[in-house]
Write an enzyme that holds these catalytic residues in place. Structure first.
Site, PDB file in Angstrom:
ATOM      1  N   CYS A  54      -2.809   4.082  10.002  1.00  0.00           N
ATOM      2  CA  CYS A  54      -2.812   5.446  10.562  1.00  0.00           C
ATOM      3  C   CYS A  54      -3.996   6.305  10.139  1.00  0.00           C
ATOM      4  O   CYS A  54      -4.158   7.416  10.646  1.00  0.00           O
ATOM      5  CB  CYS A  54      -1.516   6.161  10.230  1.00  0.00           C
ATOM      6  SG  CYS A  54      -1.394   6.730   8.507  1.00  0.00           S
ATOM      7  N   CYS A  56       2.185   3.900   2.695  1.00  0.00           N
ATOM      8  CA  CYS A  56       1.550   5.090   3.251  1.00  0.00           C
ATOM      9  C   CYS A  56       2.657   6.080   3.592  1.00  0.00           C
ATOM     10  O   CYS A  56       3.635   5.723   4.260  1.00  0.00           O
ATOM     11  CB  CYS A  56       0.759   4.725   4.501  1.00  0.00           C
ATOM     12  SG  CYS A  56       0.120   6.165   5.400  1.00  0.00           S
ATOM     13  N   CYS A 102      -2.357  -1.299  -7.252  1.00  0.00           N
ATOM     14  CA  CYS A 102      -2.905  -2.595  -6.875  1.00  0.00           C
ATOM     15  C   CYS A 102      -2.691  -2.742  -5.361  1.00  0.00           C
ATOM     16  O   CYS A 102      -1.561  -2.940  -4.906  1.00  0.00           O
ATOM     17  CB  CYS A 102      -2.165  -3.674  -7.667  1.00  0.00           C
ATOM     18  SG  CYS A 102      -2.872  -5.304  -7.540  1.00  0.00           S
TER      19      CYS A 102
END
Length: 161
Positions: free
Chosen positions: A66, A112, A135
């Protein structure tokens, strides 16, 4: 006629409103099979092969799906793990932490905050100042050099790196 839902914004001013079904379909159609495996099916790329592992330029690492800015280059460090590692996100609100109990382990998955795509994991063994090691899979990110326009696949006009 109903009023549209209010826009959710992070403290740094980015639109965190999740994509609607039409937007999500368009975002996912733009992903490669490997990107889909990692971002949508919570996969992991092989260590030491990600294209962003050695990226050292100034800029921002954004969500591949996105375009939300997730990590600044200045927070990236060499962890020796084989994946890009960061000490902190651009904005705490841009990364969601979720308990991951897969594979007989308890870890903290990072996603996200806008689109919910799998990014990687965060561990409490990083360097100062945070002591954290985000990570992250290279394939889950897009690198934007400093001064260039951020990706804007949702047409939200959030700015430059």
């Amino acid at each position: 006629m109903t009023d549209p839902a209010p826009t959710l914004r992070s403290a740094s001013g980015f639109d965190l409103t999740p994509p609607d079904d039409r937007e999500r379909e368009a975002l996912e159609a733009d992903l490669s099979p490997e990107e889909k495996r990692v971002l949508l099916a919570h996969g992991t790329e092989a260590p030491f092969c990600g294209v962003l592992l050695g990226e050292k330029r100034a800029g921002v690492f954004c969500c591949r799906e996105c375009g939300l800015p997730l990590f600044r280059a200045g927070t990236k460090f060499e962890s020796g793990t084989g994946w890009p590692s960061f000490t902190q996100p651009v904005d705490e609100a841009h990364v969601t932490a979720i308990t991951d109990r897969s594979y007989g382990m308890v870890r903290t998955e990072t996603q996200c905050a806008r689109c919910g795509s799998h990014q990687g994991h965060v561990f409490p063994d990083g360097p100062p100042p945070t002591g954290l090691r985000y990570c992250i899979n290279s394939v889950a990110l897009t690198f934007v050099p400093e001064g260039e326009a951020l990706p804007d696949p949702l047409g939200r006009g959030d700015g430059t790196a």
